[in-house]
Motif scaffolding. Structure first.
Motif, PDB file in Angstrom:
ATOM      1  N   SER A 146      -3.153   3.525  -2.889  1.00 22.91           N
ATOM      2  CA  SER A 146      -2.518   4.590  -3.657  1.00 22.91           C
ATOM      3  C   SER A 146      -2.957   5.969  -3.192  1.00 22.91           C
ATOM      4  CB  SER A 146      -2.837   4.434  -5.147  1.00 22.91           C
ATOM      5  OG  SER A 146      -2.249   3.261  -5.676  1.00 22.91           O
ATOM      6  N   ALA A 147      -4.145   6.063  -2.598  1.00 18.91           N
ATOM      7  CA  ALA A 147      -4.688   7.358  -2.186  1.00 18.91           C
ATOM      8  C   ALA A 147      -4.159   7.823  -0.832  1.00 18.91           C
ATOM      9  CB  ALA A 147      -6.214   7.282  -2.142  1.00 18.91           C
ATOM     10  N   ILE A 148      -3.401   6.992  -0.131  1.00 21.32           N
ATOM     11  CA  ILE A 148      -2.901   7.375   1.185  1.00 21.32           C
ATOM     12  C   ILE A 148      -1.682   8.276   1.029  1.00 21.32           C
ATOM     13  CG2 ILE A 148      -1.908   6.534   3.349  1.00 21.32           C
ATOM     14  CD1 ILE A 148      -3.410   3.919   2.936  1.00 21.32           C
ATOM     15  N   PRO A 149      -1.713   9.492   1.561  1.00 20.96           N
ATOM     16  CA  PRO A 149      -0.535  10.354   1.502  1.00 20.96           C
ATOM     17  C   PRO A 149       0.656   9.701   2.208  1.00 20.96           C
ATOM     18  CG  PRO A 149      -2.479  11.614   2.127  1.00 20.96           C
ATOM     19  CD  PRO A 149      -2.873  10.163   2.185  1.00 20.96           C
ATOM     20  N   GLY A 150       1.807   9.764   1.564  1.00 20.84           N
ATOM     21  CA  GLY A 150       3.005   9.143   2.128  1.00 20.84           C
ATOM     22  C   GLY A 150       3.335   7.804   1.520  1.00 20.84           C
ATOM     23  N   VAL A 151       2.357   7.195   0.837  1.00 19.69           N
ATOM     24  CA  VAL A 151       2.617   5.938   0.134  1.00 19.69           C
ATOM     25  C   VAL A 151       3.324   6.251  -1.185  1.00 19.69           C
ATOM     26  CG1 VAL A 151       1.567   4.008  -1.117  1.00 19.69           C
ATOM     27  CG2 VAL A 151       0.757   4.612   1.170  1.00 19.69           C
ATOM     28  N   VAL A 152       4.492   5.650  -1.386  1.00 16.68           N
ATOM     29  CA  VAL A 152       5.226   5.819  -2.641  1.00 16.68           C
ATOM     30  C   VAL A 152       4.704   4.835  -3.677  1.00 16.68           C
ATOM     31  CG1 VAL A 152       7.496   5.679  -3.737  1.00 16.68           C
ATOM     32  CG2 VAL A 152       7.272   6.665  -1.443  1.00 16.68           C
ATOM     33  N   GLU A 153       4.553   3.577  -3.290  1.00 22.92           N
ATOM     34  CA  GLU A 153       3.999   2.561  -4.185  1.00 22.92           C
ATOM     35  C   GLU A 153       3.680   1.316  -3.371  1.00 22.92           C
ATOM     36  OE1 GLU A 153       2.027   1.609  -6.551  1.00 22.92           O
ATOM     37  OE2 GLU A 153       3.207   2.949  -7.837  1.00 22.92           O
ATOM     38  N   HIS A 154       2.704   0.549  -3.840  1.00 19.96           N
ATOM     39  CA  HIS A 154       2.337  -0.712  -3.183  1.00 19.96           C
ATOM     40  C   HIS A 154       2.576  -1.873  -4.133  1.00 19.96           C
ATOM     41  CE1 HIS A 154      -1.279  -0.801  -5.657  1.00 19.96           C
ATOM     42  NE2 HIS A 154      -1.492   0.455  -5.307  1.00 19.96           N
ATOM     43  N   GLY A 155       2.516  -3.086  -3.585  1.00 16.96           N
ATOM     44  CA  GLY A 155       2.877  -4.270  -4.345  1.00 16.96           C
ATOM     45  C   GLY A 155       1.735  -4.972  -5.043  1.00 16.96           C
ATOM     46  N   LEU A 156       0.564  -4.329  -5.149  1.00 14.51           N
ATOM     47  CA  LEU A 156      -0.524  -4.908  -5.926  1.00 14.51           C
ATOM     48  C   LEU A 156      -0.398  -4.457  -7.377  1.00 14.51           C
ATOM     49  CD1 LEU A 156      -3.497  -4.363  -3.453  1.00 14.51           C
ATOM     50  CD2 LEU A 156      -2.572  -6.574  -4.193  1.00 14.51           C
ATOM     51  N   PHE A 157      -0.233  -5.406  -8.273  1.00 12.85           N
ATOM     52  CA  PHE A 157      -0.139  -5.146  -9.711  1.00 12.85           C
ATOM     53  C   PHE A 157      -1.396  -5.742 -10.341  1.00 12.85           C
ATOM     54  CE2 PHE A 157       3.966  -4.237  -8.339  1.00 12.85           C
ATOM     55  CZ  PHE A 157       4.868  -3.964  -9.348  1.00 12.85           C
ATOM     56  N   VAL A 158      -2.355  -4.894 -10.660  1.00 15.32           N
ATOM     57  CA  VAL A 158      -3.660  -5.358 -11.142  1.00 15.32           C
ATOM     58  C   VAL A 158      -3.853  -4.913 -12.585  1.00 15.32           C
ATOM     59  CG1 VAL A 158      -6.145  -5.359 -10.732  1.00 15.32           C
ATOM     60  CG2 VAL A 158      -4.567  -5.154  -8.789  1.00 15.32           C
ATOM     61  N   GLY A 159      -4.175  -5.851 -13.463  1.00 18.36           N
ATOM     62  CA  GLY A 159      -4.430  -5.528 -14.862  1.00 18.36           C
ATOM     63  C   GLY A 159      -3.202  -5.108 -15.636  1.00 18.36           C
ATOM     64  N   MET A 160      -2.025  -5.474 -15.181  1.00 21.64           N
ATOM     65  CA  MET A 160      -0.795  -5.049 -15.838  1.00 21.64           C
ATOM     66  C   MET A 160      -0.144  -6.148 -16.663  1.00 21.64           C
ATOM     67  SD  MET A 160       1.028  -2.666 -12.928  1.00 21.64           S
ATOM     68  CE  MET A 160       2.450  -2.427 -14.011  1.00 21.64           C
ATOM     69  N   ALA A 161      -0.188  -7.377 -16.185  1.00 24.42           N
ATOM     70  CA  ALA A 161       0.514  -8.468 -16.865  1.00 24.42           C
ATOM     71  C   ALA A 161      -0.222  -8.884 -18.139  1.00 24.42           C
ATOM     72  CB  ALA A 161       0.657  -9.664 -15.932  1.00 24.42           C
ATOM     73  N   ASP A 162       0.552  -9.185 -19.176  1.00 20.50           N
ATOM     74  CA  ASP A 162      -0.010  -9.712 -20.417  1.00 20.50           C
ATOM     75  C   ASP A 162       0.007 -11.233 -20.450  1.00 20.50           C
ATOM     76  OD1 ASP A 162      -0.511  -7.258 -22.161  1.00 20.50           O
ATOM     77  OD2 ASP A 162       1.544  -6.916 -21.510  1.00 20.50           O
ATOM     78  N   ALA A 163       0.956 -11.829 -19.747  1.00 21.66           N
ATOM     79  CA  ALA A 163       1.067 -13.286 -19.725  1.00 21.66           C
ATOM     80  C   ALA A 163       1.929 -13.699 -18.535  1.00 21.66           C
ATOM     81  CB  ALA A 163       1.680 -13.819 -21.016  1.00 21.66           C
ATOM     82  N   THR A 164       1.753 -14.933 -18.109  1.00 20.22           N
ATOM     83  CA  THR A 164       2.634 -15.540 -17.111  1.00 20.22           C
ATOM     84  C   THR A 164       3.182 -16.840 -17.671  1.00 20.22           C
ATOM     85  OG1 THR A 164       1.454 -14.606 -15.204  1.00 20.22           O
ATOM     86  CG2 THR A 164       2.790 -16.552 -14.797  1.00 20.22           C
ATOM     87  N   TYR A 165       4.489 -17.004 -17.601  1.00 16.13           N
ATOM     88  CA  TYR A 165       5.114 -18.269 -17.947  1.00 16.13           C
ATOM     89  C   TYR A 165       5.372 -19.021 -16.649  1.00 16.13           C
ATOM     90  CZ  TYR A 165       5.883 -16.253 -22.576  1.00 16.13           C
ATOM     91  OH  TYR A 165       5.702 -15.682 -23.812  1.00 16.13           O
TER      92      TYR A 165
END
Length: 235
Positions: A204-223
């Motif tokens: 996330s700290a790299i200039p030019g990066v819009v978004e990356h595909g690591l989702f950490v601590g976001m999900a509440d549950a997985t089915y």
């Protein structure tokens, strides 16, 4: 019948289970991918039966499917928030003893920038997956959406972090994949990712990066759909 990444039956069970969490009046984030598509279709059937909801799609694909099944759509900036977001994943850490339990890699469909925005805005975010997506440690390439003019500079910075970036090529035309937001995608191989949270911060700290595909601590549950039911993981 098998599809890439798991059986249709398992995906359908996971998607339909998530759709059961949607109540009348909800604003729902509609994720992207084959498993989430089953949730969207189930919601369309519920709308036919009288359920009143509004959906916020995360991609052109999910928008078109939602319109096809009769879900009223709205925009993220037109609502106060989302009650629920339903989305898939390319990998899900399934290890209750690990700090990264529930961490995800997303972006196989190149929609992860908008997916992260919508999923983060929801009061509750549930992941739908089949068993092939479960892992004890993230190890797939991490999709990184970048500004077109920045892709070579970002690639160099990712190499400095120990990754090997590859510009994602379009399958049906010459040239690279271009996201719905007009960005390019670097698929970045880091091998086994020991600390997804730290890597997410550095990307996330790299200039030019819009978004990356690591989702950490976001999900509440997985089915997790299986051949004979649905298993639930809570985080």
């Amino acid at each position: 019948m098998k599809t890439a990444g798991g059986s249709d039956a398992a995906k359908r069970r996971a998607g339909e289970r998530a759709a059961e969490d949607v109540a009348d009046g909800f604003v729902v984030g509609l994720g992207t991918g084959s498993t989430t598509a089953y949730a969207i279709r189930a919601l369309g059937r519920a709308v036919d039966d009288g359920l009143e909801i509004r959906g916020v799609p995360t991609s052109f694909q999910s928008r078109q499917l939602a319109l096809e099944v009769g879900i009223e759509l709205t925009d993220l900036d037109a609502v106060d928030g989302l009650d629920l977001a339903i989305d898939g994943a390319d990998q899900v850490v399934d290890d209750a003893d690990a700090a990264a339990h529930g961490a995800l890699i997303k972006g196989g469909g190149a929609a992860h920038a908008r997916e992260k925005l919508v999923d983060a805005a929801a009061d509750r975010f549930v992941v739908v997956a089949d068993p092939s997506k479960l892992t004890t440690r993230l190890e797939r390439s991490v999709p990184v959406a970048v500004l077109p003019d920045a892709h070579t500079v970002v690639a160099d910075r990712i190499r400095d972090l120990g990754g090997e970036p590859t510009l994602r090529d379009a399958g049906e035309k010459d040239g690279p994949v271009v996201t719905d937001n007009g960005n390019l995608v670097l698929d970045c191989a880091f091998g086994s990712i020991d600390d997804p949270d730290e890597l997410a911060t550095r990307l996330s700290a790299i200039p030019g990066v819009v978004e990356h595909g690591l989702f950490v601590g976001m999900a509440d549950a997985t089915y997790v759909g299986t051949d004979d039911g649905v298993e639930t993981r809570h985080y």
